[in-house]
Design a protein around this motif. Sequence first.
Motif, PDB file in Angstrom:
ATOM      1  N   UNK A  37     124.245 -55.225  69.573  1.00 50.62           N
ATOM      2  CA  UNK A  37     125.513 -54.612  69.169  1.00 50.62           C
ATOM      3  C   UNK A  37     125.608 -54.437  67.658  1.00 50.62           C
ATOM      4  N   UNK A  38     124.836 -55.210  66.898  1.00 52.50           N
ATOM      5  CA  UNK A  38     124.853 -55.079  65.434  1.00 52.50           C
ATOM      6  C   UNK A  38     124.347 -53.717  64.981  1.00 52.50           C
ATOM      7  N   UNK A  69     121.581 -47.502  68.453  1.00 51.36           N
ATOM      8  CA  UNK A  69     120.977 -47.792  69.758  1.00 51.36           C
ATOM      9  C   UNK A  69     121.829 -47.397  70.960  1.00 51.36           C
ATOM     10  N   UNK A  70     122.980 -46.793  70.734  1.00 47.62           N
ATOM     11  CA  UNK A  70     123.848 -46.461  71.873  1.00 47.62           C
ATOM     12  C   UNK A  70     123.101 -45.659  72.928  1.00 47.62           C
ATOM     13  N   UNK A  71     122.335 -44.657  72.511  1.00 49.58           N
ATOM     14  CA  UNK A  71     121.615 -43.841  73.482  1.00 49.58           C
ATOM     15  C   UNK A  71     120.626 -44.691  74.279  1.00 49.58           C
ATOM     16  N   UNK A  72     120.034 -45.685  73.623  1.00 52.77           N
ATOM     17  CA  UNK A  72     119.065 -46.542  74.301  1.00 52.77           C
ATOM     18  C   UNK A  72     119.762 -47.547  75.210  1.00 52.77           C
ATOM     19  N   UNK A  73     120.868 -48.099  74.757  1.00 56.40           N
ATOM     20  CA  UNK A  73     121.636 -49.024  75.588  1.00 56.40           C
ATOM     21  C   UNK A  73     122.034 -48.330  76.894  1.00 56.40           C
ATOM     22  N   UNK A  74     122.608 -47.143  76.763  1.00 53.35           N
ATOM     23  CA  UNK A  74     123.041 -46.408  77.959  1.00 53.35           C
ATOM     24  C   UNK A  74     121.851 -45.853  78.729  1.00 53.35           C
ATOM     25  N   UNK A  75     120.848 -45.370  77.998  1.00 59.28           N
ATOM     26  CA  UNK A  75     119.673 -44.804  78.649  1.00 59.28           C
ATOM     27  C   UNK A  75     118.875 -45.836  79.428  1.00 59.28           C
ATOM     28  N   UNK A  76     118.702 -47.021  78.857  1.00 60.09           N
ATOM     29  CA  UNK A  76     117.980 -48.079  79.561  1.00 60.09           C
ATOM     30  C   UNK A  76     118.743 -48.501  80.815  1.00 60.09           C
ATOM     31  N   UNK A  88     118.690 -27.991  70.210  1.00 61.33           N
ATOM     32  CA  UNK A  88     117.670 -28.528  69.303  1.00 61.33           C
ATOM     33  C   UNK A  88     117.946 -29.990  68.941  1.00 61.33           C
ATOM     34  N   UNK A  89     118.167 -30.815  69.961  1.00 59.52           N
ATOM     35  CA  UNK A  89     118.479 -32.231  69.768  1.00 59.52           C
ATOM     36  C   UNK A  89     117.200 -32.987  69.442  1.00 59.52           C
ATOM     37  N   UNK A  90     117.255 -33.755  68.388  1.00 58.57           N
ATOM     38  CA  UNK A  90     116.098 -34.526  67.919  1.00 58.57           C
ATOM     39  C   UNK A  90     116.398 -36.029  68.043  1.00 58.57           C
ATOM     40  N   UNK A  91     115.343 -36.832  67.933  1.00 59.51           N
ATOM     41  CA  UNK A  91     115.508 -38.282  67.969  1.00 59.51           C
ATOM     42  C   UNK A  91     116.477 -38.732  66.881  1.00 59.51           C
ATOM     43  N   UNK A  92     116.408 -38.098  65.727  1.00 59.02           N
ATOM     44  CA  UNK A  92     117.305 -38.444  64.616  1.00 59.02           C
ATOM     45  C   UNK A  92     118.768 -38.252  64.995  1.00 59.02           C
ATOM     46  N   UNK A  93     119.038 -37.305  65.871  1.00 57.33           N
ATOM     47  CA  UNK A  93     120.408 -37.123  66.372  1.00 57.33           C
ATOM     48  C   UNK A  93     120.800 -38.288  67.285  1.00 57.33           C
ATOM     49  N   UNK A  94     119.868 -38.709  68.126  1.00 61.99           N
ATOM     50  CA  UNK A  94     120.157 -39.789  69.068  1.00 61.99           C
ATOM     51  C   UNK A  94     120.501 -41.095  68.371  1.00 61.99           C
ATOM     52  N   UNK A  95     119.869 -41.361  67.234  1.00 56.30           N
ATOM     53  CA  UNK A  95     120.053 -42.657  66.578  1.00 56.30           C
ATOM     54  C   UNK A  95     121.249 -42.689  65.634  1.00 56.30           C
TER      55      UNK A  95
END
Length: 163
Positions: free
Chosen positions: A32-33, A38-45, A75-82
């Motif tokens: 959570x820090x 990491x929101x995309x990864x929390x939800x994605x996982x 044109x969504x990139x990893x940089x957008x996800x983070x």
Amino acid sequence: MDGFKKDVSQRRVLIHEATHVLQAVESDRAIADNYNAVKFFIEGMAQYTSFEVVPEIGRRQSNWELASVAWKRQNIKFEDLIDAASFSKKFDAELHYSLGDLWARALVDTCGEASLGDFIRATGRENAPKGLPASVFWRSTMQVIGCDLDEVNATWRKNMTSL
């Protein structure tokens, strides 16, 4: 799970939410820090895990196809996800689930199934640096688990393109 024998979607929700509990416990709440990164990864996982435990092949494929179209057109990139805050302003925030599911799949395809838990635990490791920019956080945490972020992102882009 037996209480939802006839309701596959509710079974998946239960697994999704249980995954969030495990993420918090396994990271010693440290994930959570870095929530914005990491929101995309929390939800994605959680999404990935729920579909792996309680398969809904048609629904998952539909989610993936929609995510792929949005990824390509916008044109969504990893940089957008983070950057969850910025992502939610530019794109549909619900895409965190399906894009994150596909990214988690790319992580598993590239670094193995254990990498999901390894990443979560690495965020809560003793002496983990705090306050890192999102890209540095991701690179350093992936390095700790012996997985190359660029390779995962290449797998993710390949998978997205193939959809």
